[in-house]
Design an enzyme around this catalytic site. Structure first.
Site, PDB file in Angstrom:
ATOM      1  N   SER A 583     -24.982 -52.777  93.403  1.00  0.00           N
ATOM      2  CA  SER A 583     -26.226 -53.423  93.252  1.00  0.00           C
ATOM      3  C   SER A 583     -26.443 -53.874  94.650  1.00  0.00           C
ATOM      4  CB  SER A 583     -25.986 -54.397  92.109  1.00  0.00           C
ATOM      5  OG  SER A 583     -27.168 -55.119  91.838  1.00  0.00           O
ATOM      6  N   HIS A 698     -28.273 -51.172  83.996  1.00  0.00           N
ATOM      7  CA  HIS A 698     -27.658 -51.571  85.441  1.00  0.00           C
ATOM      8  C   HIS A 698     -26.178 -51.484  85.805  1.00  0.00           C
ATOM      9  CE1 HIS A 698     -28.257 -52.950  89.487  1.00  0.00           C
ATOM     10  NE2 HIS A 698     -27.610 -54.019  89.411  1.00  0.00           N
TER      11      HIS A 698
END
Length: 726
Positions: A583, A698
């Site tokens: 991320s 994610h």
């Protein structure tokens, strides 16, 4: 509390990944390739624009081809099957701790996944049964059975249960792990979805109980009615039996907000106190308003606190705030950045100008607050001191605030897992790099601590040790990092070493027991380093703020300083040094690969941001401008272009061969960053690995089997790049 359990159930698993290297030597730098990466996503002049179509046929053909290539190359390694099996055995171990959460009336809830229950079981037992070591569970919801019946890959994302009984819950289910979810009303007592109950179709939405027959819903009510970050900002009241088109608007934020919603404040017993509303002005600044007269009164009060202050709880009539910047009260009292403060909420709402808090806790320069929770009668803080944890229990009485430290293990990472709103008990996990997770139950009123259970050791740590060191960054700042290696490690520069960091959003990186890392890497002679670089939350708001926007190069300098310290100590050297991050940490990896290709021989780039010129127009990217800056601002935009990995790939440079990882269902960062960076490498004839999980959001994986496959791919890559060249 049950609501806490449901809201925090699906914590993303820590990702540990790596990539393949190119030549470590730096060669002559040529001009940057003209790849038009600064064009808008719809710009036909961008040769990689087709990759913006998440599920487009051409894009998915490209994805599938590279997935096949990566899996084919890495799975042919004779170690692959063993590593995948070892990882899956660890992840599905039936003797791992069933992480508990307090429910009502002395019950304990848990969400469990294993080889049979791939998507998971939400289940319940009594406290007595749980602490016996052989709990007898009652299944509340079988997510695998639900997925099979409905032809979906449902990922259970928790929900919100109506106090005080908490029998009725608004459950969130995500198709494949996306941030967007569907909401359905579930009756725990009956173990079934409520017939003709509340149901919300898929969307990025929030929902809050007002009473048994009323909910507040914040969602995209009409197409395009979202903020620039893609989140809803209009809240409507929905009554039982109403269709959504009959809902009545009660609150509206602004389109320029990150997100906004109307909510409800309750006390520890679940009793309604008043309405609230929230506007995310940016990622770190909020406008929190209170409605003292309740619904449907629209009179709101916004307290004169900094917009950076974080509301952290309501305890015995006291509002608890965490200050992220200095603040001077009307009386002239200065309250410093990082402090936890408290004041009588109703008195403050009656006369906002006279708010004068008391300080519960003021961290020193080596400390920060890691978290807060409440029991029936106590407020509990988790505190970091030089990146190790302690837990303190606070009470408010006639003499003001008092506290004591709970007798939990020293020099460990302590995590507040669940607290009971019907007693003063709370669950705390303790762990370290080499210490398996141990579950304690602490009484926040008496200080009594009871060990409940421990995870069995999953790897041989007998010859290993974990140490903390400090590197000196480019501007002289001392940056701590941990190194896990053999006690008899030879300082000859040949130790295969993985360096991990995050460095953003005030999120601290702490030691944790990763059985997969230990089994697949440490046990086989690898070393592991964790860098506590600026941008994180290890030392409070100032440590984070030092790396914001145009100061972000400090974050990257810190990471490079740790790497250079490892090399200077002869722990490792470029041919044996790999890095990983996900991320924001994926952006960190991309920057490091571009800025210092001479330092690394392997780079794992997980669910990353990589196009920092266009990130605000991709998925939820607009919400992160407070962290990174705005590409549209002349100064910030110029800086972002200078560090954007996608815009700084240069011909003639020997980059380490990266391993890009992402997920098709990631609707937070999105897969486009990784796709287009990999495609740019492809266009330039540069080697790379690419793997895009079709499910997983994610977190890049939707179940334990997918995690095991990903771990096997990553560690085979690391072995090939860092160990096989010894």
């Amino acid at each position: 509390m049950l609501t806490t359990f449901l809201n925090s159930l699906m914590m993303a698993m820590t990702m540990v990944t790596m990539t393949a290297p190119a030549q470590p030597q730096m060669t002559t730098v040529a001009t940057a390739i003209d790849s038009n990466p600064n064009k808008a996503s719809k710009d036909a002049s961008d040769p990689r624009a087709y990759l913006n179509e998440i599920d487009g046929d051409k894009a998915m053909t490209w994805v599938e081809a590279h997935n096949l290539s990566t899996v084919d190359k890495l799975s042919k390694d004779p170690r692959y099957s063993e590593y995948q099996a070892d990882a899956l055995t660890i992840l599905q171990a039936t003797d791992r701790i069933a992480s508990p959460s307090f429910a009502r009336d002395g019950m304990i809830d848990n969400f469990w996944q294993d080889g049979t229950h791939v998507q998971g079981l939400w289940r319940r037992t009594t406290w007595e049964s749980y602490r016996s070591g052989n709990p007898q569970w009652r299944t509340i919801l079988d997510v695998d059975a639900l997925s099979k019946a409905e032809g979906k890959t449902w990922v259970f994302e928790g929900g919100d249960c109506l106090p005080p009984t908490s029998n009725l819950c608004l459950i969130r289910l995500s198709d494949g792990g996306k941030d967007a979810d569907v909401v359905r009303e579930f009756d725990i007592a009956k173990g079934e979805f409520v017939k003709e109950g509340f149901v919300l179709p898929e969307g990025k939405q929030s929902v809050t109980w007002v009473d048994e027959n009323t909910i507040y819903v914040t969602r995209e009510w009409t197409p395009g009615e979202v903020t620039s970050s893609g989140y809803a900002y209009v809240t409507k009241v929905v009554k039982r039996g109403q269709s959504l088109d009959q809902a009545v608007e009660i609150f509206r934020g602004q389109k320029k907000d990150v997100s906004a919603e109307r909510g409800v404040l309750r006390d520890i017993d679940g009793k309604y106190v008043m309405d609230t509303s929230y506007r995310g002005l940016d990622f770190f600044n909020t406008e929190l308003a209170f409605y003292p007269n309740g619904h449907p009164d629209t009179r709101k009060v916004v307290l004169p606190l900094p917009t950076t202050a974080v509301f952290s709880g309501y305890y015995k009539g006291q509002a608890i705030y965490w200050l992220k910047s200095d603040w001077t009260s009307a009386k002239g009292t200065v309250f410093h950045n990082g402090a936890i403060i408290a004041f009588d909420l109703k008195a403050a709402l009656a006369d906002p100008a006279r708010v004068e808090p008391l300080v519960l806790f003021m961290p020193n320069e080596h400390q920060s607050v890691a978290g807060t929770t409440q029991t029936k009668n106590r407020l509990v803080l988790s505190i970091l001191s030089n990146v190790t944890s302690e837990v303190r229990s606070f009470d408010f009485g006639k003499g003001g605030w008092s506290s004591f430290k709970l007798a939990l293990p020293e020099n460990s990472t302590l995590s507040l897992t669940s607290s009971d709103d019907e007693s003063d008990q709370l669950f705390v996990f303790s762990e370290g790099f080499l210490e398996p997770s141990t579950l304690f139950c602490a009484d926040a009123a008496t200080g009594q601590v009871e060990k409940i259970t421990s995870t069995p050791a999953r790897f041989d740590a007998g010859g290993l040790q974990a140490q903390q060191f400090w590197a000196t960054s480019k501007d002289g700042t001392k940056v701590p990092y941990f190194l896990v290696a053999r006690k008899d490690v030879k300082l000859d520069g040949t130790n295969p070493t993985i360096l991990y960091a995050y460095g953003g959003f005030q999120i601290p990186m702490q030691p944790s027991y990763s059985a997969v890392l230990g089994k697949l890497w440490l046990e086989k002679g690898g070393a592991y380093a964790l860098a506590n670089i600026r941008g994180g939350g290890e030392f409070g708001p100032k440590w984070h703020d030092a790396g914001l926007k145009t100061n972000r190069q400090r974050v990257y300098d810190d990471f490079q300083a740790v790497a250079q310290d490892l090399i200077a100590k002869k722990v490792t050297s470029t041919p044996h040094l790999g890095i990983m991050g996900g991320s924001n940490g994926g952006l960190l990896m991309g920057v490091q690969m571009i800025q210092r290709p001479d330092l690394w021989n392997a780079v794992v780039i997980q669910v990353p941001l990589l196009d920092m010129v266009n990130f605000t127009r991709m998925s939820a990217g607009a919400s992160w401008q407070a962290e990174y800056g705005s590409p549209d601002d002349p100064v910030e935009g110029a800086f972002l272009r200078s560090i954007s990995p996608y815009h700084n790939v240069k011909a003639g440079v020997a980059y380490p061969e990266p391993f890009f990882e992402t997920s098709t269902k990631d609707d937070r960062v999105g897969p486009v960053h990784a796709r287009k960076m990999a495609a740019l490498f492809e266009d330039m004839g540069l080697p790379f690995y690419y793997y895009e999980n079709i499910e997983g959001g994610h977190a890049a994986a939707a179940n334990l089997q997918e995690h095991a496959r990903r771990y096997a791919l990553e560690y085979i890559y690391m072995f090939q790049k860092l160990m096989d060249n010894k």
